[in-house]
Design a protein around this motif. Structure first.
Motif, PDB file in Angstrom:
ATOM      1  N   LYS A  28      45.007  44.100  30.549  1.00 35.75           N
ATOM      2  CA  LYS A  28      44.664  45.159  31.197  1.00 35.75           C
ATOM      3  C   LYS A  28      45.219  45.071  32.662  1.00 35.75           C
ATOM      4  O   LYS A  28      45.457  44.235  33.141  1.00 35.75           O
ATOM      5  N   THR A  29      45.122  46.391  33.131  1.00 36.47           N
ATOM      6  CA  THR A  29      45.723  46.553  34.598  1.00 36.47           C
ATOM      7  C   THR A  29      44.477  46.663  35.290  1.00 36.47           C
ATOM      8  O   THR A  29      43.294  46.775  35.132  1.00 36.47           O
ATOM      9  N   TRP A  30      44.679  46.612  36.503  1.00 40.36           N
ATOM     10  CA  TRP A  30      43.637  46.809  37.747  1.00 40.36           C
ATOM     11  C   TRP A  30      42.999  48.037  37.624  1.00 40.36           C
ATOM     12  O   TRP A  30      41.632  48.074  37.673  1.00 40.36           O
ATOM     13  N   GLU A  31      43.728  49.071  37.318  1.00 39.97           N
ATOM     14  CA  GLU A  31      43.056  50.539  37.318  1.00 39.97           C
ATOM     15  C   GLU A  31      42.131  50.559  35.940  1.00 39.97           C
ATOM     16  O   GLU A  31      41.134  51.411  35.935  1.00 39.97           O
ATOM     17  N   GLU A  32      42.383  49.803  34.979  1.00 40.43           N
ATOM     18  CA  GLU A  32      41.589  49.807  33.717  1.00 40.43           C
ATOM     19  C   GLU A  32      40.221  48.998  33.994  1.00 40.43           C
ATOM     20  O   GLU A  32      39.294  49.179  33.230  1.00 40.43           O
ATOM     21  N   LEU A  33      39.960  48.157  34.885  1.00 39.87           N
ATOM     22  CA  LEU A  33      38.923  47.522  35.189  1.00 39.87           C
ATOM     23  C   LEU A  33      37.936  48.267  35.705  1.00 39.87           C
ATOM     24  O   LEU A  33      38.004  49.087  36.379  1.00 39.87           O
ATOM     25  N   SER A  34      36.677  47.954  35.425  1.00 44.22           N
ATOM     26  CA  SER A  34      35.615  48.622  36.081  1.00 44.22           C
ATOM     27  C   SER A  34      35.271  48.055  37.409  1.00 44.22           C
ATOM     28  O   SER A  34      35.715  46.950  37.773  1.00 44.22           O
ATOM     29  N   ALA A  35      34.167  48.584  37.876  1.00 44.28           N
ATOM     30  CA  ALA A  35      33.868  48.097  39.377  1.00 44.28           C
ATOM     31  C   ALA A  35      33.439  46.582  39.322  1.00 44.28           C
ATOM     32  O   ALA A  35      33.798  45.708  40.252  1.00 44.28           O
ATOM     33  N   THR A  36      32.501  46.174  38.467  1.00 44.83           N
ATOM     34  CA  THR A  36      31.911  44.945  38.200  1.00 44.83           C
ATOM     35  C   THR A  36      33.158  43.962  37.683  1.00 44.83           C
ATOM     36  O   THR A  36      33.174  43.200  38.373  1.00 44.83           O
ATOM     37  N   GLU A  37      34.052  44.510  37.068  1.00 47.61           N
ATOM     38  CA  GLU A  37      35.118  43.697  36.688  1.00 47.61           C
ATOM     39  C   GLU A  37      36.221  43.438  37.624  1.00 47.61           C
ATOM     40  O   GLU A  37      36.513  42.208  37.915  1.00 47.61           O
ATOM     41  N   ARG A  38      36.397  44.003  38.714  1.00 43.67           N
ATOM     42  CA  ARG A  38      37.071  43.892  39.519  1.00 43.67           C
ATOM     43  C   ARG A  38      36.578  43.058  40.728  1.00 43.67           C
ATOM     44  O   ARG A  38      37.338  42.235  41.206  1.00 43.67           O
ATOM     45  N   ARG A  39      35.296  43.037  40.805  1.00 42.42           N
ATOM     46  CA  ARG A  39      34.606  42.240  41.747  1.00 42.42           C
ATOM     47  C   ARG A  39      34.598  40.596  40.985  1.00 42.42           C
ATOM     48  O   ARG A  39      34.906  39.727  41.972  1.00 42.42           O
ATOM     49  N   MET A  40      34.662  40.584  39.855  1.00 45.71           N
ATOM     50  CA  MET A  40      34.406  39.168  39.298  1.00 45.71           C
ATOM     51  C   MET A  40      35.884  38.641  39.367  1.00 45.71           C
ATOM     52  O   MET A  40      36.234  37.465  39.375  1.00 45.71           O
ATOM     53  N   VAL A  41      36.914  39.772  39.267  1.00 45.81           N
ATOM     54  CA  VAL A  41      38.448  39.215  39.388  1.00 45.81           C
ATOM     55  C   VAL A  41      38.646  38.706  40.768  1.00 45.81           C
ATOM     56  O   VAL A  41      39.199  37.650  41.296  1.00 45.81           O
ATOM     57  N   ASN A  42      37.945  39.307  41.896  1.00 48.06           N
ATOM     58  CA  ASN A  42      38.306  39.102  43.288  1.00 48.06           C
ATOM     59  C   ASN A  42      37.292  37.908  43.500  1.00 48.06           C
ATOM     60  O   ASN A  42      38.119  37.092  44.266  1.00 48.06           O
ATOM     61  N   MET A  43      36.343  37.654  43.005  1.00 47.65           N
ATOM     62  CA  MET A  43      35.760  36.382  42.839  1.00 47.65           C
ATOM     63  C   MET A  43      36.507  35.107  42.552  1.00 47.65           C
ATOM     64  O   MET A  43      36.328  34.235  43.262  1.00 47.65           O
ATOM     65  N   PHE A  44      37.063  35.337  41.348  1.00 48.61           N
ATOM     66  CA  PHE A  44      37.909  34.271  40.848  1.00 48.61           C
ATOM     67  C   PHE A  44      39.436  34.252  41.801  1.00 48.61           C
ATOM     68  O   PHE A  44      39.648  33.050  41.975  1.00 48.61           O
ATOM     69  N   TYR A  45      39.748  35.157  42.138  1.00 52.42           N
ATOM     70  CA  TYR A  45      40.736  35.085  43.108  1.00 52.42           C
ATOM     71  C   TYR A  45      40.651  34.298  44.187  1.00 52.42           C
ATOM     72  O   TYR A  45      41.505  33.533  44.686  1.00 52.42           O
ATOM     73  N   PHE A  46      39.252  34.599  44.794  1.00 53.29           N
ATOM     74  CA  PHE A  46      39.053  33.574  46.305  1.00 53.29           C
ATOM     75  C   PHE A  46      38.655  32.410  45.888  1.00 53.29           C
ATOM     76  O   PHE A  46      38.337  31.588  46.700  1.00 53.29           O
ATOM     77  N   THR A  47      38.459  32.094  44.468  1.00 48.76           N
ATOM     78  CA  THR A  47      38.195  30.391  44.116  1.00 48.76           C
ATOM     79  C   THR A  47      39.410  29.657  44.062  1.00 48.76           C
ATOM     80  O   THR A  47      39.571  28.567  44.446  1.00 48.76           O
ATOM     81  N   ILE A  48      40.723  30.540  44.041  1.00 49.24           N
ATOM     82  CA  ILE A  48      41.806  29.952  43.945  1.00 49.24           C
ATOM     83  C   ILE A  48      42.649  30.099  45.504  1.00 49.24           C
ATOM     84  O   ILE A  48      43.263  29.010  45.958  1.00 49.24           O
ATOM     85  N   SER A  52      44.286  41.354  43.228  1.00 51.79           N
ATOM     86  CA  SER A  52      43.743  40.079  42.717  1.00 51.79           C
ATOM     87  C   SER A  52      44.057  39.936  41.215  1.00 51.79           C
ATOM     88  O   SER A  52      44.319  38.535  41.026  1.00 51.79           O
ATOM     89  N   LEU A  53      44.105  40.842  40.502  1.00 54.17           N
ATOM     90  CA  LEU A  53      44.304  40.632  38.906  1.00 54.17           C
ATOM     91  C   LEU A  53      45.865  40.248  38.705  1.00 54.17           C
ATOM     92  O   LEU A  53      46.239  39.523  37.948  1.00 54.17           O
ATOM     93  N   ASP A  54      46.692  40.837  39.518  1.00 54.88           N
ATOM     94  CA  ASP A  54      48.213  40.292  39.542  1.00 54.88           C
ATOM     95  C   ASP A  54      48.231  39.029  39.930  1.00 54.88           C
ATOM     96  O   ASP A  54      49.094  38.170  39.056  1.00 54.88           O
ATOM     97  N   ALA A  55      47.613  38.441  40.926  1.00 54.20           N
ATOM     98  CA  ALA A  55      47.739  37.116  41.199  1.00 54.20           C
ATOM     99  C   ALA A  55      47.129  36.073  40.068  1.00 54.20           C
ATOM    100  O   ALA A  55      47.666  35.198  39.783  1.00 54.20           O
ATOM    101  N   LEU A  56      45.987  36.514  39.505  1.00 58.37           N
ATOM    102  CA  LEU A  56      45.593  35.545  38.221  1.00 58.37           C
ATOM    103  C   LEU A  56      46.563  35.743  37.114  1.00 58.37           C
ATOM    104  O   LEU A  56      46.798  34.612  36.529  1.00 58.37           O
ATOM    105  N   ASN A  57      47.039  36.799  36.994  1.00 59.39           N
ATOM    106  CA  ASN A  57      48.085  36.783  35.793  1.00 59.39           C
ATOM    107  C   ASN A  57      49.310  36.025  36.002  1.00 59.39           C
ATOM    108  O   ASN A  57      50.025  35.666  34.938  1.00 59.39           O
ATOM    109  N   GLU A  58      49.617  35.939  37.222  1.00 60.73           N
ATOM    110  CA  GLU A  58      50.859  35.080  37.579  1.00 60.73           C
ATOM    111  C   GLU A  58      50.622  33.840  37.114  1.00 60.73           C
ATOM    112  O   GLU A  58      51.737  32.797  36.877  1.00 60.73           O
ATOM    113  N   ILE A  59      49.469  33.184  36.881  1.00 64.36           N
ATOM    114  CA  ILE A  59      49.243  31.848  36.757  1.00 64.36           C
ATOM    115  C   ILE A  59      49.770  31.354  35.395  1.00 64.36           C
ATOM    116  O   ILE A  59      50.018  30.422  34.913  1.00 64.36           O
TER     117      ILE A  59
END
Length: 441
Positions: free
Chosen positions: A214-234, A247-254
């Motif tokens: 998925k791309t960032w644009e395809e995520l719902s508002a809730t999904e974006r927030r969950m990705v942001n939460m995990f981004y700030f976990t790392i 935030s999603l690009d950063a997680l995908n790079e892992i």
């Protein structure tokens, strides 16, 4: 041993482990090493039956001293109540979490020896490396993170307080050495990840990382927030400061780091298998993924509320005007070394439905902030309470338990104002005791 008690001693090899009922047995000698917790408990159980005139069971263990690699840790863990995972602390403090009407008494010399064994076994990187190196031979199981944790009855915190599991495996020589630039970052992140207990959030992140479609644009508002939460976990800095578009690009790079990415997925799957409570289906709003009774770090909370600069919150309160939300981050047990005399506020659970909280000392009872807390502004807004017992644990900053929305009941005083909140959701028993240990002076 019955009747005239002519038989004083019985020696057996794999014969009386189970299915034998001789309640008079008052002494057990361990002369046979075993890596099986089941066999250990069965052997010990031969002497645990009650019998008139039998005050205790004496256990003489000749194996632990003879075998330097003897695993005292898992043997004592098997005797403790579920949920208590620190045998070293139990030995030091007299086994306060044994089942009812049970006690264990160790001679001082034996206690010292066992504590040293436990320390070497799991409380050091070298001890973990030895366990990892010998795991397959001892257990007969493939070496995976989940198998290792479950076999030795330890928590991920024990691993990640020392290093990544992958690095420990490489040091043990059971996997090839690796060089991944993200290792230092992930070593810190794993400490925070293993404290996550939100099933819905972990499930979403695990699926997102696995599918990576998925791309960032395809995520719902809730999904974006969950990705942001995990981004700030790392990471601690906003994505743009680290040259990521989002935030999603950063997680995908892992995923470009195969060893640590695999460990991340293994850890998430393990966490899913161990969550033993049902998180509340009630959250703040339908699109804000914070669930009552789940635990979150400060940065995760802010990420869920679209605050992409965690450094903007330096105190325990924050008013998010555009969302009409106040968040209160409360540490119940305040240690003098970490708090000034003016910030040693009295915050504690009164009962499962009420919580005592004090404002900052700069807040007067007639201020706009206080009126907002009291619900006197004429506008509907929400106050969200997050609490933790202590500021830090063995892994660093302790996460907060989300107790949900609270509402003003009454207040007294000024600078600070003492407020009694009523919770929309009752505090769960496992949290209530920890949050109510501080009483007003």
């Amino acid at each position: 041993m019955r009747g005239d008690r002519e038989i004083k001693v019985i020696f057996a090899v794999d014969l009386y482990n189970e299915g034998v009922d001789i309640p008079e047995i008052n002494t057990v000698l361990f002369l046979r090493p075993t890596e099986s917790l089941t066999v250990f408990i069965q052997q010990l159980g031969r002497g645990l039956r009650l019998f008139d005139g039998k005050d205790c069971l004496t256990v003489l263990d000749f194996i632990g001293k003879a075998n330097q690699n003897y695993n005292f840790t898992e043997k004592y863990l098997a005797l403790l109540k579920d949920g208590y995972m620190d045998p070293g602390n139990e030995i030091t403090n007299g086994f306060s979490h044994l089942p009812g009407d049970c006690y264990i008494e160790l001679e001082e010399k034996a206690q010292k020896y066992i504590l040293e064994n436990i320390k070497k076994s799991f409380q050091s990187s070298s001890g973990l490396v030895i366990k990892i190196r010998n795991f397959k031979a001892h257990s007969g199981l493939p070496l995976t993170l989940q198998n290792f944790l479950e076999y030795y009855h330890i928590t991920p915190e024990i691993i990640y307080s020392k290093n990544t599991f992958s690095r420990l495996c490489a040091n043990a020589g059971v996997i090839d050495n690796f060089n991944e630039d993200i290792e230092k970052t992930m070593a810190g992140a794993f400490k925070r990840i293993c404290q996550i207990n939100s099933y819905s959030w972990i499930s979403f992140i695990e699926k997102t990382l696995e599918e990576n479609n998925k791309t960032w644009e395809e995520l719902s508002a809730t999904e974006r927030r969950m990705v942001n939460m995990f981004y700030f976990t790392i990471y601690n800095s906003p994505p743009e400061k680290l040259n990521y578009a989002n935030s999603l690009d950063a997680l995908n790079e892992i995923s470009t780091y195969p060893v640590l990415f695999s460990e991340l997925k293994d850890l998430l799957l393990y966490l899913l298998s161990t969550i033993n409570f049902v998180e509340s289906s009630k959250n703040i709003n339908g699109d804000i993924p914070l669930h009552v009774h789940s635990e979150y770090s400060r940065n995760q909370i802010l990420g869920a509320l679209d605050i992409m600069d965690p450094a903007s919150m330096r105190e325990g309160v924050k008013y998010i005007k555009e969302k009409k939300i106040d968040i209160l981050l409360v540490t119940v047990h305040k240690e003098e070394k970490s708090y000034s005399p003016t910030t040693m506020y009295k915050d504690y659970a009164i009962n499962e439905n009420e919580f005592h909280w004090q404002t900052q000392s700069t807040v007067s009872s007639d201020s706009d902030t206080a009126r907002r807390y009291f619900g006197e502004t004429g506008q509907e807004h929400k106050i969200l309470l997050f609490t933790r017992e202590y500021r830090e644990n063995d892994l660093g900053a302790s996460p907060y338990v989300f107790l949900g929305r609270v509402r003003h009941v009454r207040h007294t005083g000024s600078n600070p104002v003492s407020i009694i909140w009523k919770l929309d959701e009752p505090i769960l028993p496992q949290y209530l005791e920890k949050l109510s240990n501080v009483l007003p002076s």
